[in-house]
Write a protein that holds these residues in place. Structure first.
Motif, short mmCIF file in Angstrom:
data_model
loop_
_atom_site.label_atom_id
_atom_site.label_comp_id
_atom_site.label_asym_id
_atom_site.label_seq_id
_atom_site.Cartn_x
_atom_site.Cartn_y
_atom_site.Cartn_z
N ILE A 110 0.83 -1.21 0.00
CA ILE A 110 0.00 0.00 0.00
C ILE A 110 0.86 1.25 0.00
N ASN A 111 1.92 1.26 0.79
CA ASN A 111 2.80 2.42 0.82
C ASN A 111 3.47 2.66 -0.54
N ALA A 112 3.87 1.58 -1.21
CA ALA A 112 4.49 1.73 -2.52
C ALA A 112 3.50 2.31 -3.53
N ILE A 113 2.25 1.87 -3.47
CA ILE A 113 1.25 2.41 -4.39
C ILE A 113 1.00 3.89 -4.12
N ILE A 114 0.95 4.27 -2.85
CA ILE A 114 0.72 5.68 -2.51
C ILE A 114 1.90 6.54 -2.96
N GLU A 115 3.10 6.04 -2.79
CA GLU A 115 4.28 6.82 -3.18
C GLU A 115 4.30 7.10 -4.68
N ILE A 116 3.84 6.13 -5.48
CA ILE A 116 3.87 6.34 -6.93
C ILE A 116 2.87 7.39 -7.37
N THR A 117 1.88 7.71 -6.51
CA THR A 117 0.92 8.76 -6.87
C THR A 117 1.53 10.16 -6.78
N TYR A 118 2.68 10.27 -6.13
CA TYR A 118 3.36 11.57 -6.04
C TYR A 118 4.26 11.82 -7.24
N GLY A 148 3.64 12.99 -10.04
CA GLY A 148 3.40 14.26 -10.70
C GLY A 148 4.05 15.43 -9.98
N ASP A 149 4.29 15.31 -8.67
CA ASP A 149 4.93 16.38 -7.92
C ASP A 149 6.46 16.33 -8.06
N SER A 150 6.99 15.14 -7.87
CA SER A 150 8.45 14.98 -7.98
C SER A 150 8.72 13.54 -8.43
N PHE A 151 9.18 13.41 -9.63
CA PHE A 151 9.41 12.08 -10.20
C PHE A 151 10.48 11.33 -9.42
#
Length: 225
Positions: A172-180, A182-185
């Motif tokens: 779950i944490n990995a999926i949430i991190e990939i949503t960022y 757009g802010d900082s690749f």
């Protein structure tokens, strides 16, 4: 002298049938008995419908079966590997409680994703390695007789549950991190890979604990009607 104008009736016959009005009814020969006709079979009963209060088809589920065994301090003093594994589990529980409190703190400026990351804080590679070490302490430090004790089996079950929770939290944490992304690749990719690294480690710890546990899985199959 008979009247020549009226026809002569034969003896025993009359011109009109004897209706026997007001007299004894004529007797007729009994009707020939006929074999009884077969009784028509009853219509088949309707197909059974759902009974009132029926619970539906039986379903199989799983129930958690973890029981606290009696603890013998003298036996624990002779098995330091059990104490080491239990200490790692205790540290994990305390750290996770701290993460939960941090996730629900007020006026912290967290959005929903930040709160979930804090809530699932232990789902990282460091705690996955710690759980794997705890399993290794039990497997490598205990003998075949020690593995059959209730305390060792109980610690194995807790380690299996901890490894499963860490694996789910890391995903779950990995999926949430990939949503960022757009802010900082760079930061999003780094966080994604960091959490993803915990998945194989915690999965291996859970598999090892399950295979080494003499009492089997803490989840027992239960069928309900």
């Amino acid at each position: 002298m008979a009247d020549s104008g009226s026809p002569v009736e034969p003896a025993g016959q009359s011109a009109e049938p004897d209706l026997n009005l007001g007299g004894t009814p004529p007797s007729y020969p009994p009707r020939a008995s006929h074999p009884e006709l077969p009784t028509p079979s009853a219509p088949p009963p309707p197909p059974p419908g759902p009974a009132t209060g029926a619970t539906g088809p039986a379903t199989a589920g799983f129930t958690l079966n973890v029981k606290l065994p009696p603890i013998d301090p003298e036996a624990l003093s002779k098995t330091p590997w059990v104490l080491g594994a239990a200490a790692i589990l205790a540290g994990l529980v305390i750290f996770w409680l701290s993460s939960i409190i941090s996730a629900f703190q007020h006026d912290a400026g967290y959005d929903f994703r930040d709160r979930v990351l804090h809530l699932l804080g232990p789902g990282n590679a460091a705690w996955a390695v710690a759980v794997l070490l705890a399993v290794a302490l039990l497997v490598l430090g205990s003998t075949s007789e020690d593995r059959r004790t209730a305390v060792v089996g109980f610690v194995y079950q807790l380690l299996l549950l901890a490894a499963a929770l860490l694996t789910v939290a890391a995903v779950i944490n990995a999926i949430i991190e990939i949503t960022y992304i757009g802010d900082s690749f760079d930061l999003a990719l780094s966080g994604f890979l960091g959490y993803l690294a915990a998945v194989p480690i915690s999965a291996a710890a859970g598999l090892w604990a399950w295979r080494a546990n003499p009492s089997g899985s803490p989840f027992s199959k239960k069928t309900t009607a």
